[in-house]
Scaffold this motif. Structure first.
Motif, PDB file in Angstrom:
ATOM      1  N   LYS A   1      33.772 -17.408  25.083  1.00  8.87           N
ATOM      2  CA  LYS A   1      34.133 -16.634  23.908  1.00  8.87           C
ATOM      3  C   LYS A   1      33.585 -17.279  22.719  1.00  8.87           C
ATOM      4  N   GLN A   2      33.555 -16.297  21.508  1.00  4.48           N
ATOM      5  CA  GLN A   2      33.218 -17.092  20.273  1.00  4.48           C
ATOM      6  C   GLN A   2      34.082 -17.765  19.994  1.00  4.48           C
ATOM      7  N   LYS A   3      33.702 -19.023  19.116  1.00  3.88           N
ATOM      8  CA  LYS A   3      34.312 -20.051  18.673  1.00  3.88           C
ATOM      9  C   LYS A   3      34.957 -20.971  19.793  1.00  3.88           C
ATOM     10  N   LYS A   4      34.377 -20.968  21.076  1.00  2.13           N
ATOM     11  CA  LYS A   4      35.137 -21.705  22.121  1.00  2.13           C
ATOM     12  C   LYS A   4      33.918 -22.458  22.697  1.00  2.13           C
ATOM     13  N   ALA A   5      34.426 -23.396  23.259  1.00  2.00           N
ATOM     14  CA  ALA A   5      33.385 -24.393  24.189  1.00  2.00           C
ATOM     15  C   ALA A   5      34.079 -25.294  24.985  1.00  2.00           C
TER      16      ALA A   5
END
Length: 163
Positions: free
Chosen positions: A53-57
């Motif tokens: 998801k966006q801004k997750k890693a």
């Protein structure tokens, strides 16, 4: 890839059961409670989907086909503000003492900065001395109370770093 070569890379779907097993193994090794910690997180069994998801890693430490550690960055749950959380940073015994913690920490903090977060928060246990030393080395400072609501009420050490 060489069987003994250790790399840090983004998680892949086939890593899900391997990282779940590694994290639970480390938590058991350190005597961490199974409730109120990452041990019982539903996300442990579907890490690729959780962090896609966006801004997750989420990054894993791979040794051949084996997963021997990992760590991730995600927006801090239940918090109004531009703060991320360093999540699920655990290493199997064979990954420790090789500088991988520092390498992983740098990779996660670089991702957090690139994603535009202002600060990075983490929760840990008071007896995880090596982990706390690493966090302090990277500029994390202890704070007096938890932030957000991660569901990890058994973690009693909270730290924060300006990015």
């Amino acid at each position: 890839m060489s069987e003994n070569k250790i790399t840090i890379r983004e998680i892949q779907h086939e890593d899900n059961p391997k990282i779940a097993k590694a994290i639970r193994s480390v938590l058991i090794e350190f005597g961490v409670p199974k409730v109120g910690t990452a041990y019982e997180d539903a996300a442990l069994d579907c890490m690729t989907e959780t962090y896609d998801k966006q801004k997750k890693a989420y990054f894993v430490v791979a040794k051949g086909e084996e997963i021997i550690g990992g760590a991730g960055i995600s927006p801090l749950d239940n918090y109004e503000g531009n703060i991320c959380e360093l999540q699920k940073m655990y290493f199997m015994p064979e990954a420790r003492g090789k500088g991988l913690g520092s390498e992983m920490m740098q990779k996660c903090l670089d991702f957090a900065k690139k994603s535009g977060f202002d600060k990075c928060y983490l929760e840990t246990m008071p007896y995880m001395d090596d982990a706390r030393k690493l966090y302090r080395k990277f500029g994390f400072k202890s704070i007096g109370a938890p932030m957000g609501n991660t569901g990890h009420y058994s973690c009693t050490v909270w730290m924060l770093k300006d990015l």
